[in-house]
Write an enzyme that holds these catalytic residues in place. Sequence first.
Site, PDB file in Angstrom:
ATOM      1  N   HIS A  56      -3.343 -32.894  64.132  1.00  0.00           N
ATOM      2  CA  HIS A  56      -2.708 -33.864  65.026  1.00  0.00           C
ATOM      3  C   HIS A  56      -3.755 -34.505  65.941  1.00  0.00           C
ATOM      4  CE1 HIS A  56       1.148 -34.722  67.566  1.00  0.00           C
ATOM      5  NE2 HIS A  56       0.246 -35.667  67.773  1.00  0.00           N
ATOM      6  N   ASP A 303      -3.401 -32.728  69.533  1.00  0.00           N
ATOM      7  CA  ASP A 303      -2.777 -33.970  70.007  1.00  0.00           C
ATOM      8  C   ASP A 303      -3.784 -34.758  70.852  1.00  0.00           C
ATOM      9  OD1 ASP A 303      -0.985 -36.006  70.467  1.00  0.00           O
ATOM     10  OD2 ASP A 303       0.296 -34.877  71.840  1.00  0.00           O
TER      11      ASP A 303
END
Length: 428
Positions: A56, A303
């Site tokens: 991610h 992320d």
Amino acid sequence: MSKILIRGAKVLGGEARDVLIDGETIEAVGSGLSAEGATVVEAGGKILLPGLVDLHTHLREPGREDSETVLTGTRAAASGGFTAVFAMANTFPVADTAGVVEQVYRLGKESGYCDVQPIGAVTVGLEGKKLAELGAMHESAAGVTVFSDDGKCVDDAVMMRRALEYVKAFGGVVAQHAQEPRLTEGAQMNEGVVSAELGLGGWPAVAEESIIARDVLLAEHVGSRVHICHLSTAGSVEIVRWAKSRGIDVTAEVTPHHLLLTDELVRSYNPVYKVNPPLRTERDVMALREALADGTIDIVATDHAPHPHEDKDCEWAAAAMGMVGLETALSVVQQTMVETGLLTWEAVADRMSFKPARIGRATGHGRPVSAGEPANLVLVDADYRGAVDPASFASRSRNTPYEGRELPGRVTHTWLRGRATLVDGNLA
């Protein structure tokens, strides 16, 4: 390519061993290996892990090169010990066609610091109205297997079902950003005591949990794979645990920042702590750590969300959501999981290399540190302690929540198929 002998490294945190690399492959692992004809790296008891894999990452290119490019993002990845990253689809234009994912894939090849596997959008333009070209992206040179509208939730149940049915045909996975939009309109932080005291719009836990509950049931009904992005609440943990107990094919990730930081930090009104999903409570943090330890949460994913200075250096309400994380991820995991006794280094390799590679089908990554395997490796000085200095980051952006915070561990070397991308903490 010359031979490399890594001498005296603690492989997966175990006993010290020598590791001999010949070309792109690990030739031997043992004690007292000959250094003849090899460049010697004196590990001195540092931890040797398989190259990390991030499922991610936001690399921003094409379209937001002011915050990151594939080159700068992969340099940051190498600095953090990653040899493969999966690039999210919320670029400009959106990665919803074979042409865009192939562009990102090609830029990754050209960078040379890290393998880049594009993630394709689930819906056209991330708008949630029409399925994107899932089959074409899978059949392209990029070979996309992971699809996500990350940054936006696929909130329409029919659309989510169709996506799960489509990717099932080729063993793909839909990675869901679990956020019920109607429950988070105007949300600025976690809904709770702190948001009430600060007068900021709240992002309730149920907005995440309700989508996860729906999607694991859809995955069970369809018989397909679903992956939950950046899981952040104790309730979400329980839903995933229940789903796994039923044999539903669900996997989940947690970010380093959700393992360490809480919504109490928002009291500073410093936009560096503004992120989606938001920082939660101490109770949530403890539940996430326990779930990562017991395997309910499968992996750590960064992320990594770079933003230019002007998008963060402003009032809270106007600030962009997101944090950079590639270069600090392993240190945060060491502090929250290893030094607390919740994970061994071998388990860190499982959560940050083996399993993410398996979920994303990253060929050649997440492999054992043994003879005959690709030489994708990272060497970590676990005894190091130092304050985070964003000025030293390889990323183009500096929006880290850890500036000035002392974190343990430092990546000293990274090898991508036997070629050093990081040497003594410096990019090669």
